[in-house]
Design an enzyme around this catalytic site. Structure first.
Site, PDB file in Angstrom:
ATOM      1  N   LYS A   1      -9.694   1.913  -3.237  1.00  0.00           N
ATOM      2  CA  LYS A   1     -10.167   1.435  -1.942  1.00  0.00           C
ATOM      3  C   LYS A   1     -11.566   1.967  -1.644  1.00  0.00           C
ATOM      4  CE  LYS A   1      -8.818   1.073   2.913  1.00  0.00           C
ATOM      5  NZ  LYS A   1      -7.881   1.503   3.973  1.00  0.00           N
TER       6      LYS A   1
ATOM      7  N   CYS B   1      -5.230  -2.287   2.897  1.00  0.00           N
ATOM      8  CA  CYS B   1      -5.150  -2.007   4.325  1.00  0.00           C
ATOM      9  C   CYS B   1      -6.153  -2.886   5.065  1.00  0.00           C
ATOM     10  CB  CYS B   1      -5.364  -0.517   4.572  1.00  0.00           C
ATOM     11  SG  CYS B   1      -5.092   0.015   6.274  1.00  0.00           S
TER      12      CYS B   1
ATOM     13  N   GLU C   1       0.836  -1.199   0.000  1.00  0.00           N
ATOM     14  CA  GLU C   1       0.000   0.000   0.000  1.00  0.00           C
ATOM     15  C   GLU C   1       0.872   1.250   0.000  1.00  0.00           C
ATOM     16  OE1 GLU C   1      -3.439   2.044   2.860  1.00  0.00           O
ATOM     17  OE2 GLU C   1      -2.040   0.551   3.664  1.00  0.00           O
TER      18      GLU C   1
END
Length: 522
Positions: free
Chosen positions: A344, A396, A286
């Site tokens: 995301k 995440c 990430e």
């Protein structure tokens, strides 16, 4: 156990003693039951202790307080590492960071308080009904915790069972909430049955016999669950050919990740790692490139693409992207196939966006977190397809939420998580995050590939076993061969609906019994 018996015993125990006992059980359950310690059997004991206390609670208020004490200690022991990102990387004073973490854990403890208050109110007399109601109330409260206010699914009880029961038919059929339900029901039954046997026992011999009976029931249940959990996952099959993957762990310190003077150094590091990688799919963590893609020098991107072409490979890079003045936390693929992106969807409150700016002005005045104003991606994004595989990508803590991973099913043949657990320092967060990823692999019957900045970078097979991993806080490349899988597990098709219906039934039965007894005595 009758209500009179429970009340008389409860009144004989000082409130402070029972609350401290509940807190002690909660802290030990989180600390010992979950990663990194991972004593999977301990949650049975911890929840049995809590169930025994609330079964004796004289009032609903006492039951709620016991649940709150257990929950507060449970979350403080398990997730108080949230203060690391606020203090060490967000600039918040240490005492204020600890206070904020305490408030966060206190808020989370309201869910156990609600569950225990309900279990106390119902006063189920049969050990079986008490266990059913207790497990239903707690599991339903966990479901609410996972969904309300964007949700927080960390320390869900079922995840503690990843180790011994992987592959677990329970999780594959009904998911991690069902796994937790089993633990809670077992703990509740042991507590209620043991208390009932002791209350009815006369003399030391019968009392010892009651203890041994409860212990035998506990051991027998664990043996049954162990055998049941080892039956395997027969719901998915191989998809495509074996592919070589390279998972990069840059180990870039969080303290320097966003410093402008370290920008070039970070780019050079990942150029070196990509050059050394041997896989046909190379995955970076990430925000491996710590600036929006549009601000990365074009010649650098072309160099990375050139390296990928020379290897006949594809790259999957964690990098922010910008569009129409909005920023997205994204994974971008490039190489021998067309450029694709995943943005995301489930953002981290207080880390990637700032809710309640008015009421929490005091909090934000003391917190400075880089790149904390992202926009959520579209939940209906097209999946990234590379190397003959369809990637179910999470970024995440998205893989901490079963519903976020199920969104990619059944199309995804490989699960991929890119993350940066450096935000939480050398705490239990990284091991807990890995444990959550293992559960997602079990639930979906898919391998999981994890590329994490400081660790834990790992390969997890479709049965939830960690087959390879890098040591955290080291720079390295994890080379592996993986096999994609297709098909749908029952849980990926049904989601949490079956266990929700079971919990609603348990709550309804408990409430009906209580109201029936109330009307009979009126």
């Amino acid at each position: 156990m009758t209500s009179d018996e429970g009340s008389s015993v409860g009144r004989g125990l000082p409130t402070l003693l029972t609350l401290s006992s509940a807190a002690f059980a909660g802290a030990l359950t989180a600390w010992l039951g979950f990663a990194p310690v991972g004593w999977w059997w301990f949650p049975y004991l911890g929840f049995a202790a809590l169930a025994a206390l609330i079964a004796r609670a004289p009032t609903v208020r006492r039951g709620a307080l016991l649940g709150f004490a257990f929950g507060l200690a449970y979350f403080l022991a398990g997730v108080s590492w949230v203060r690391v990102s606020m203090n060490e990387f967000g600039g918040m004073p240490l005492l204020l960071a600890w206070f904020s973490a305490f408030l966060f854990c206190a808020f989370l403890a309201l869910y156990p308080a609600l569950a225990c208050a309900f279990a106390t109110w119902t006063r189920a007399r049969s050990p079986v009904f008490f266990a059913f109601v207790f497990a239903s109330a707690w599991t339903f409260a966990e479901y609410l915790r996972a969904h309300l206010f964007t949700g927080f699914e960390w320390l869900s009880v079922g995840v503690s069972q990843v180790g011994p029961f992987a592959p677990s038919v329970i999780a594959t059929l009904l998911g991690h909430f069902a796994m937790g339900f089993v633990v809670l029901a077992a703990g509740g039954y042991i507590a209620a049955a043991g208390a009932k046997s002791l209350a009815e026992a006369n003399g030391a011999v019968r009392r010892r016999a009651a203890y041994w009976l409860a212990a035998a029931q506990f051991v027998g249940l664990l043996c049954f669950l162990g055998l049941f959990g080892l039956t395997g996952n027969a719901f998915t099959s191989q998809s495509g050919k074996l592919i070589q993957v390279s998972l990069l762990q840059g180990n870039v310190p969080q303290s320097m990740k966003w410093e402008p003077e370290k920008f070039v150094q970070t780019l050079q590091l990942y150029e070196k790692l990509v050059s050394q990688a041997k896989g046909e799919l190379i995955i970076l963590p990430e925000t491996a490139l710590p600036a929006p893609l549009s601000r990365i020098p074009p010649e650098y991107i072309e160099k990375l693409r050139g390296i990928a072409f020379s290897k006949n490979a594809n790259l999957l890079i964690g990098v922010p992207v910008e569009e129409n003045g909005k920023y997205f936390n994204a994974a971008v693929s490039m190489g021998v196939e067309d450029i694709q992106q995943y943005r995301k969807v489930h953002l981290v409150p207080f880390g990637e966006y700032m809710p309640l700016r008015g009421p929490l002005a005091w909090f934000y005045a003391n917190l400075t977190i880089p790149m904390s104003d992202f926009t959520a991606g579209d939940p209906a994004q097209s999946p990234i397809k590379v190397n003959g595989q369809t990637l179910g990508i999470s970024i995440c803590y998205e893989d901490a939420f079963a519903r976020d991973v199920l969104r990619t099913m059944p199309d995804a043949t490989l699960l991929v998580n890119i993350s940066n657990d450096a935000w939480f320092g050398k705490s239990a967060a990284a091991e807990q995050h890995l444990q959550l990823a293992q559960m997602r692999a079990i639930e979906t019957g898919r391998p999981m590939l994890r590329a994490n900045n400081t660790g834990i970078t790992a390969v997890i097979d479709d049965k939830g076993h960690v087959t390879q991993r890098l040591e955290p806080w080291t720079e390295g490349i994890l080379e592996a061969t993986v096999q994609g899988r297709k098909g749908a597990t029952p849980y990926s098709m049904w989601g949490d609906l079956p266990i929700l219906l079971i919990c609603i039934a348990g709550i309804g039965i408990g409430a009906a019994q209580r109201l029936r007894r109330g009307s009979a005595t009126a």
